[in-house]
Design a protein around this motif. Structure first.
Motif, PDB file in Angstrom:
ATOM      1  N   UNK A  20     -20.301  27.750 -15.154  1.00 29.59           N
ATOM      2  CA  UNK A  20     -21.247  28.344 -14.198  1.00 29.59           C
ATOM      3  C   UNK A  20     -22.133  27.270 -13.570  1.00 29.59           C
ATOM      4  N   UNK A  21     -22.584  26.331 -14.384  1.00 29.64           N
ATOM      5  CA  UNK A  21     -23.436  25.247 -13.878  1.00 29.64           C
ATOM      6  C   UNK A  21     -22.676  24.353 -12.907  1.00 29.64           C
ATOM      7  N   UNK A  22     -21.422  24.053 -13.235  1.00 26.91           N
ATOM      8  CA  UNK A  22     -20.596  23.222 -12.349  1.00 26.91           C
ATOM      9  C   UNK A  22     -20.366  23.918 -11.015  1.00 26.91           C
ATOM     10  N   UNK A  23     -20.064  25.210 -11.064  1.00 26.00           N
ATOM     11  CA  UNK A  23     -19.852  25.973  -9.830  1.00 26.00           C
ATOM     12  C   UNK A  23     -21.118  25.993  -8.978  1.00 26.00           C
ATOM     13  N   UNK A  24     -22.258  26.133  -9.649  1.00 23.78           N
ATOM     14  CA  UNK A  24     -23.536  26.127  -8.941  1.00 23.78           C
ATOM     15  C   UNK A  24     -23.769  24.783  -8.263  1.00 23.78           C
ATOM     16  N   UNK A  25     -23.441  23.720  -8.981  1.00 23.40           N
ATOM     17  CA  UNK A  25     -23.632  22.369  -8.449  1.00 23.40           C
ATOM     18  C   UNK A  25     -22.685  22.074  -7.287  1.00 23.40           C
ATOM     19  N   UNK A  26     -21.482  22.605  -7.360  1.00 23.17           N
ATOM     20  CA  UNK A  26     -20.481  22.323  -6.334  1.00 23.17           C
ATOM     21  C   UNK A  26     -20.657  23.155  -5.069  1.00 23.17           C
ATOM     22  N   UNK A  27     -20.996  24.428  -5.231  1.00 23.37           N
ATOM     23  CA  UNK A  27     -20.953  25.345  -4.093  1.00 23.37           C
ATOM     24  C   UNK A  27     -22.316  25.772  -3.546  1.00 23.37           C
ATOM     25  N   UNK A  28     -23.364  25.631  -4.331  1.00 24.91           N
ATOM     26  CA  UNK A  28     -24.658  26.181  -3.914  1.00 24.91           C
ATOM     27  C   UNK A  28     -25.702  25.099  -3.630  1.00 24.91           C
ATOM     28  N   UNK A  29     -25.979  24.265  -4.608  1.00 16.98           N
ATOM     29  CA  UNK A  29     -27.061  23.284  -4.482  1.00 16.98           C
ATOM     30  C   UNK A  29     -26.891  22.298  -3.326  1.00 16.98           C
ATOM     31  N   UNK A  30     -25.696  21.729  -3.108  1.00 22.52           N
ATOM     32  CA  UNK A  30     -25.563  20.752  -2.016  1.00 22.52           C
ATOM     33  C   UNK A  30     -25.911  21.335  -0.647  1.00 22.52           C
ATOM     34  N   UNK A  31     -25.476  22.551  -0.394  1.00 26.02           N
ATOM     35  CA  UNK A  31     -25.743  23.177   0.906  1.00 26.02           C
ATOM     36  C   UNK A  31     -27.241  23.360   1.128  1.00 26.02           C
ATOM     37  N   UNK A  32     -27.943  23.746   0.070  1.00 26.18           N
ATOM     38  CA  UNK A  32     -29.390  23.936   0.178  1.00 26.18           C
ATOM     39  C   UNK A  32     -30.093  22.618   0.484  1.00 26.18           C
TER      40      UNK A  32
END
Length: 271
Positions: free
Chosen positions: A206-218
């Motif tokens: 879940x943390x990896x998915x968050x780092x890959x798909x959510x945080x960079x865009x923000x």
């Protein structure tokens, strides 16, 4: 034995605080964009997220101990009810975070500026905000949520894909530990350790998915807003999508709790 025990209340309070902090962390990018200090905002965001996620490690052993204190009769139902209460507390924590969101946008705007002036010393910032003058500043930042804060957010600015992704990730992350602990009860004793240890894999994914798909865009969006390459309303829409999807994710966690536990139980057998 009472369903709502002292230990459950302690865990609930702890979980409530951690979830509220995690939700409020999303306001740091808005604050950073307001004062033009994105790097400092990201530093504050990362600090809050790391502290909150590390704090959950202290909560996990206490949550696991609830299993040992469960009655021998209707054990599974009793544990399930207690864990669903904890999931409900997580939802409440997100709601509190959303309610405090406008207030902490103002607080973090000042804190980020202070962090920049103090050359990145978070401890110095905390010290200055912990005295009487700092508390007065915090009180002056109190803002009640209003519909006007959502002005400009529409179908065009609202990131639907991010909303869905974050809701799913939040559901997985929220239910991970509880489902693994519950699975350890429904599997034979020899498989229980494998079921419990599976929570690390779930939360890690879940943390990896968050780092890959959510945080960079923000982060990119916040940079664009500061550089006047994009409108502030898009960052506001993004933040609204994050907190609202987090709320939906905690509700979704209630739905997938038992299926997730059954899947972990199967996985514990399979490996």
């Amino acid at each position: 034995m009472d369903l709502i025990s002292t230990k459950l209340i302690i865990i609930s309070v702890f979980l409530l605080i951690v979830t509220t902090i995690e939700t409020l962390a999303y306001s740091t990018r808005l604050s950073g964009a307001r004062v033009g200090l994105i790097a400092s905002a990201l530093s504050l965001f990362n600090t809050m997220i790391i502290v909150s996620r590390f704090s959950t490690m202290f909560q996990q052993p206490m949550t696991g101990k609830l299993i040992g204190e469960a009655p021998k009769v209707n054990t599974l139902d009793f544990i399930q009810d207690q864990y669903r209460i904890l999931l409900g507390v997580t939802t409440l924590g997100v709601c509190i975070g959303i309610f405090l969101f406008p207030t902490f946008i103002a607080i973090f705007s000042r804190a980020i500026t202070q962090l920049s002036l103090e050359k990145g010393s978070i401890f110095t910032v905390i010290k200055k905000w912990s005295n009487k003058q700092g508390l007065q500043k915090a009180i002056a930042c109190i803002r009640l949520p209003r519909l006007s804060y959502l002005k400009g957010i529409n179908k065009r600015t609202f990131p639907k894909r991010i909303f869905v992704i974050n809701a799913v990730i939040t559901a997985i992350y929220t239910v991970g530990v509880l489902a693994a602990l519950y699975a350890s009860v429904i599997v034979p004793p020899e498989y229980a350790p494998a079921a419990i240890m599976s929570s690390g894999i779930i939360n890690g994914v879940a943390t990896i998915l968050l780092t890959l798909f959510v945080d960079p865009k923000a982060s990119v969006l916040a940079d664009q807003v500061v550089k006047k390459q994009n409108k502030y309303v898009y960052l506001k829409s993004y933040s609204f999508a994050m907190v609202s999807s987090k709320l939906v994710g905690t509700l979704l966690a209630q739905v997938i709790f038992i299926p997730a536990a059954l899947y972990i139980a199967w996985f514990a057998h399979w490996i």
